[in-house]
Design an enzyme around this catalytic site. Structure first.
Site, mmCIF file in Angstrom:
data_model
loop_
_atom_site.group_PDB
_atom_site.id
_atom_site.type_symbol
_atom_site.label_atom_id
_atom_site.label_comp_id
_atom_site.label_asym_id
_atom_site.label_seq_id
_atom_site.Cartn_x
_atom_site.Cartn_y
_atom_site.Cartn_z
ATOM 1 N N ASP A 67 7.723 -69.800 47.695
ATOM 2 C CA ASP A 67 5.741 -69.450 47.522
ATOM 3 C C ASP A 67 6.209 -67.847 47.422
ATOM 4 O O ASP A 67 7.870 -67.254 47.433
ATOM 5 C CB ASP A 67 5.358 -69.337 48.723
ATOM 6 N N ASP A 136 0.865 -73.148 62.770
ATOM 7 C CA ASP A 136 -0.702 -74.405 62.272
ATOM 8 C C ASP A 136 0.271 -75.073 61.240
ATOM 9 O O ASP A 136 -0.201 -75.939 61.033
ATOM 10 C CB ASP A 136 -1.247 -73.808 61.423
ATOM 11 N N HIS A 138 2.289 -75.570 58.169
ATOM 12 C CA HIS A 138 2.197 -75.540 56.847
ATOM 13 C C HIS A 138 3.706 -75.528 56.617
ATOM 14 O O HIS A 138 4.085 -75.179 57.258
ATOM 15 C CB HIS A 138 1.848 -74.001 56.097
ATOM 16 N N GLU A 143 -1.997 -74.413 53.591
ATOM 17 C CA GLU A 143 -1.784 -74.612 55.246
ATOM 18 C C GLU A 143 -3.041 -76.094 55.636
ATOM 19 O O GLU A 143 -3.322 -76.457 54.550
ATOM 20 C CB GLU A 143 -3.374 -73.171 54.884
#
Ligand code: PGA
Length: 255
Positions: A67, A136, A138, A143
């Site tokens: 990313d 979280d 990810h 997400e």
């Protein structure tokens, strides 16, 4: 899913680097999927040491990063282009033209994302994908509630993610709000997956993703469906795992 529990993060980084090294020794023109963030830094240090002291050769290696933030200067601290040059590319003999980090500043992002996917395919796919994990759950910047079959695309970052990565930007208002990320579907096509998670902030994500139900609310839980995924966690990140003793025993018996 193989879960390896190590005492300390430093031990996990060395183990992870050895797993990658072994794959590199089996295939000289290997395609590596690379990750950014605090977690892989020591693993990259170890790969750089292996290159310098043991001659680990990157000359035929191709890499694809997971990313990159949108609207950041790729020459500056905070961008993942900069991060990869600083922590790995400048320290080993990988050819610059064989390294790929998404161009998240492209005018036509849809075209750029498609080209990224096509390039991965044209190189025969990713042989081993390194991953970190967000608090979280990810992976990449996929997400919670993202599509579990998503491909490379632009994704908006959650507030949690922006707060967790604030260090390079100083304050939330300077932090990018979006990024281009490989999709979950892209990641799942890697032949082998290696996820590292260290520290107590990752405890809940590891518990949910390793032992919870597979759900887009915890994106890394999809790795339960991958047939060659290894998760290296330190004792702090592993602390909430129900089957902790089983994973330890299974790993020790396989050594
Ligand atoms: P970290 O980030 O390694 O900085 O904890 C991991 C991630 O967000 O994927």
């Amino acid at each position: 899913m193989q879960v390896i529990i190590v005492k300390k993060a430093s031990e996990g980084a060395i183990l992870g680097a050895n797993i990658i090294k072994n794959e590199m020794l089996k295939k000289k023109n290997i395609v590596l999927g690379l990750a950014t963030g605090r977690t892989p830094i020591s693993l990259y240090e170890e790969l750089a040491r292996m290159h310098k002291e043991e001659g680990l050769d990157f000359s035929d290696v191709t890499s694809f990063n997971l990313d990159e933030y949108c609207n950041v200067d790729f020459e500056k601290e905070g961008s993942y282009h900069f991060f990869m040059n600083k922590h790995l590319f400048s320290k080993v003999n990988i050819k610059k033209e064989n390294t790929n980090v998404p161009n998240a500043n492209a005018l036509d992002l849809e075209k750029e994302c498609k080209a990224y996917e096509d390039k991965i395919k044209s190189k025969g796919g990713i042989d081993i994908q390194l991953l970190g994990i967000g608090q979280d759950g990810h992976i990449g910047f996929n997400e919670p509630s993202c599509s579990l079959s998503s491909r490379t695309r632009k994704e908006f970052l959650t507030l949690d993610t922006r707060e967790a990565n604030i260090d390079d930007y100083g304050s939330l208002d300077k932090m990018p709000i979006s990024a281009v990320t490989m999709g979950i579907g892209t990641i799942m096509e890697a032949k082998k997956i290696l996820l590292l998670a260290f520290g107590k902030s990752k405890r809940r994500a590891i518990k949910e993703c390793v032992e919870g139900g597979v759900s887009s609310l915890w994106p890394a839980s999809i790795l339960q469906f991958h047939n060659d995924a290894t998760i290296i966690v330190d004792e702090e990140a592993a602390a909430d795992l129900y089957n902790i003793n089983y994973y330890k025993q299974k790993y020790e018996e396989n050594l």
